[in-house]
Design a protein around this motif. Structure first.
Motif, PDB file in Angstrom:
ATOM      1  N   LYS A 206       0.817  -1.219   0.000  1.00 31.17           N
ATOM      2  CA  LYS A 206       0.000   0.000   0.000  1.00 31.17           C
ATOM      3  C   LYS A 206       0.851   1.270   0.000  1.00 31.17           C
ATOM      4  O   LYS A 206       0.344   2.350  -0.288  1.00 31.17           O
ATOM      5  N   ASN A 207       2.109   1.110   0.331  1.00 28.79           N
ATOM      6  CA  ASN A 207       2.996   2.273   0.415  1.00 28.79           C
ATOM      7  C   ASN A 207       4.138   2.192  -0.587  1.00 28.79           C
ATOM      8  O   ASN A 207       5.125   2.915  -0.458  1.00 28.79           O
ATOM      9  N   ILE A 208       4.006   1.345  -1.577  1.00 27.92           N
ATOM     10  CA  ILE A 208       5.102   1.062  -2.503  1.00 27.92           C
ATOM     11  C   ILE A 208       5.571   2.321  -3.246  1.00 27.92           C
ATOM     12  O   ILE A 208       6.774   2.472  -3.496  1.00 27.92           O
TER      13      ILE A 208
ATOM     14  N   PHE B  24       1.039  -8.812  -5.255  1.00 28.54           N
ATOM     15  CA  PHE B  24       1.560  -7.664  -5.995  1.00 28.54           C
ATOM     16  C   PHE B  24       0.705  -7.503  -7.248  1.00 28.54           C
ATOM     17  O   PHE B  24       1.073  -7.973  -8.316  1.00 28.54           O
ATOM     18  N   LYS B  25      -0.418  -6.845  -7.103  1.00 31.08           N
ATOM     19  CA  LYS B  25      -1.413  -6.725  -8.174  1.00 31.08           C
ATOM     20  C   LYS B  25      -0.847  -6.188  -9.481  1.00 31.08           C
ATOM     21  O   LYS B  25      -1.294  -6.549 -10.549  1.00 31.08           O
ATOM     22  N   PHE B  26       0.156  -5.315  -9.404  1.00 28.08           N
ATOM     23  CA  PHE B  26       0.722  -4.708 -10.609  1.00 28.08           C
ATOM     24  C   PHE B  26       2.130  -5.223 -10.883  1.00 28.08           C
ATOM     25  O   PHE B  26       2.918  -4.572 -11.554  1.00 28.08           O
ATOM     26  N   GLY B  27       2.447  -6.400 -10.339  1.00 25.10           N
ATOM     27  CA  GLY B  27       3.776  -6.976 -10.512  1.00 25.10           C
ATOM     28  C   GLY B  27       4.724  -6.486  -9.434  1.00 25.10           C
ATOM     29  O   GLY B  27       4.421  -5.558  -8.687  1.00 25.10           O
ATOM     30  N   VAL B  28       5.853  -7.121  -9.350  1.00 22.22           N
ATOM     31  CA  VAL B  28       6.850  -6.777  -8.340  1.00 22.22           C
ATOM     32  C   VAL B  28       7.680  -5.596  -8.853  1.00 22.22           C
ATOM     33  O   VAL B  28       8.287  -5.691  -9.921  1.00 22.22           O
ATOM     34  N   PRO B  29       7.696  -4.491  -8.123  1.00 19.31           N
ATOM     35  CA  PRO B  29       8.493  -3.333  -8.546  1.00 19.31           C
ATOM     36  C   PRO B  29       9.985  -3.678  -8.618  1.00 19.31           C
ATOM     37  O   PRO B  29      10.447  -4.608  -7.970  1.00 19.31           O
ATOM     38  N   GLN B  30      10.724  -2.886  -9.379  1.00 20.33           N
ATOM     39  CA  GLN B  30      12.170  -3.097  -9.584  1.00 20.33           C
ATOM     40  C   GLN B  30      12.964  -3.134  -8.292  1.00 20.33           C
ATOM     41  O   GLN B  30      13.952  -3.835  -8.199  1.00 20.33           O
ATOM     42  N   ASN B  31      12.568  -2.355  -7.303  1.00 21.20           N
ATOM     43  CA  ASN B  31      13.322  -2.259  -6.057  1.00 21.20           C
ATOM     44  C   ASN B  31      12.931  -3.310  -5.023  1.00 21.20           C
ATOM     45  O   ASN B  31      13.384  -3.270  -3.882  1.00 21.20           O
TER      46      ASN B  31
END
Length: 178
Positions: free
Chosen positions: A65-67, A100-107
């Motif tokens: 929620k804070n990504i 991770f609804k929108f995929g795993v972020p790069q970081n």
């Protein structure tokens, strides 16, 4: 660089991994219930651990929620559960899609560790859920390999945690400090 290890543990294996990781990284391990999103701003590296319950990482919403606010942080998320870590379809597809609804972020990098299940320590709700799952999967006429594995896992009893399992996660966090 400042690192924080956060965990949400029901039966102790997630906390155990958090303590081992914190020891290796020379930082603090804290229970997720004592962490507010604003607390995360002062850290360069964040490690979050939660048990898997129906493919959901316990409490990971603190991160997801804070990504957007954490895009400049190096983040490791780890799961604990009984499914063998070589079941990549399960972890790489179901767990990622669910959490991770929108995929795993790069970081962010996700790690999976085998936990424990001491049946006598389980809540009535979890014991009942396991028995229902076993009954449903056992009744299937042509179960998939994963369904057969789930039936097998319902009968597991013991502590399967391994300190050596954290090495890749620790290396990932340390890479960000070079």
């Amino acid at each position: 660089m400042k690192t924080l290890v956060i965990y949400k543990s029901k039966y102790g294996s997630t906390k155990q991994y958090a303590q081992w990781i914190a020891e290796e990284l020379g930082c603090e391990a804290v229970d997720a219930k004592s962490v507010k999103p604003s607390d995360l701003e002062k850290y360069d590296n964040i490690v979050y651990g939660g048990g898997l319950y129906a493919e959901t990482i316990n409490g990971v919403s603190l991160i997801t929620k804070n990504i957007d606010k954490l895009s400049d942080k190096r983040i490791a998320v780890y799961t604990t559960g009984l499914t063998p870590t070589d079941c990549r379809d399960y972890y790489d597809k179901l767990i990622i899609e669910r959490n991770f609804k929108f995929g795993v972020p790069q970081n962010v990098k996700v790690f999976n560790f085998v936990g424990k299940m001491i049946v006598s320590e389980l809540s009535v709700v979890h014991r009942t859920a396991i028995n229902m799952l076993k009954k449903m999967m056992s009744a299937k006429e042509n179960p998939t390999d994963m369904e057969r594995l789930l039936v097998e896992l319902c009968d597991k009893d013991g502590d399967f945690t391994e300190r050596a399992a954290i090495s890749d996660l620790v290396a990932y966090i340390r890479e960000g400090n070079d």
